[in-house]
Design an enzyme around this catalytic site. Sequence first.
Site, short mmCIF file in Angstrom:
data_model
loop_
_atom_site.label_atom_id
_atom_site.label_comp_id
_atom_site.label_asym_id
_atom_site.label_seq_id
_atom_site.Cartn_x
_atom_site.Cartn_y
_atom_site.Cartn_z
N HIS A 27 47.16 30.13 32.73
CA HIS A 27 47.00 30.00 31.28
C HIS A 27 45.95 28.94 30.99
CE1 HIS A 27 48.20 30.66 27.19
NE2 HIS A 27 48.58 29.41 27.00
N PHE A 83 53.25 29.63 22.25
CA PHE A 83 54.05 28.86 21.30
C PHE A 83 55.41 29.55 21.11
CE2 PHE A 83 50.76 26.41 18.50
CZ PHE A 83 50.37 25.69 19.61
#
Length: 422
Positions: A313, A409
């Site tokens: 990521h 998130f």
Amino acid sequence: MKKKVVVTGMGAITPIGNNVEDFCAALKAGKSGIGPITSFDTANFDVKIAGEVKDFDTGLWMDKKEARKMCRFTQFAVAAAAQALIQAELMGETDAEGKRPIKCNAGKTGIVMGNGIGGFETVSESMKKLFNDGPKRMLPLTVPMMIPNEAAGNISMIFGTKGPAYTQVTACAAGTDSIGQGLELIRSGRCDVVIAGGTEAVIVPFAIGGFQMLKALSTKRCNEPEKASRPFDADRDGFVMGEGSGVLILESEEHAKARGAKIIVELAGYGATADAYHITSPDPAGEGGANAVRLALEDAEMKPEEIQYYNAHGTSTEINDPTETKMIKMAFGDHAYKMKVSSTKSMHGHCIAGAGGIEAIACILAIRDGFFPPTINLDNPAPECDLDYVPNKVQYGEIKAAASGSLGFGGHNGVIVFRKYE
């Protein structure tokens, strides 16, 4: 026996290339697509840089009149889907209505498209008109243009797919989760073909201002933007917003072989978890992400040692990079130090929901061409980030299997595994 699922097409719209081969060349060259924001005046913003898609011509991929009814994130998704369908040789001829119906069973063709935020440019423009001029001056297509499922809906209408058309909204993990859900749709027998990936376009004042208030974006290198995104480096100061779309054509092996399709790679496994920790920060323990990796490997019936490359990521934020490094070590054990790990976000920025699709394509290209994409700007690795991140320059070597991880998130973790097709 699980159905084997394969990739037969790819499409990419990115800050470093508006098709797959240009994107591939940029990865090998370690090219940065980060520059000054041109889409709006940043005079009142601390954040002045982003990874914008450049020279994007909607007319190459869709009717320009229809494109004007779409938000930018949907235009990206339609263009990437068209590219992928062309490569997979599933693109039909244009009909009298300007549609291009796919050359396979429409009822058994699905869509899973990841999007995190929706049409923020439409929201922003209509909000201005609402407050300044009243509701009658709002854009007539405000609602259909702003909603996240606009991309999947338009792809279905343009290419005539009549199977399920889903939208994944798991923030920065949405592109990866969409590909994983496409895998499951084919394995279940509900679909023979799935158009899967992610798309995002939020380089607009509303979004940049919001992320700026979260202190999530890089501000230190506005005068040298190509050096701003620096995952795993000690001098990182936040992520750089990107935009774009990455789309794959997934098929059952049986369906692909029956129509004589050229198979690129196998999509072997998928794992997803939730941290149950914090709305924006990953769990510093790393357990959630590590479990997603373990589940993906278990799904693929593979051992950690069989992975040669992991596309991280790698956002270039203070918290993400050491947490993800810890997560990779937990999942792969001693092998974490033997495989290559890199973050292509160092080149194209963080494309939010588009990231998972774009980075999945990076993994597929790495397997296809035998190269490890670099992490550029990695000049001074942070002490807690001690894996082989392929610093600054491409490396070459055979890759039989690669994995890509996305952390979103809300604590969403998604991991997909690709392997060379045998």
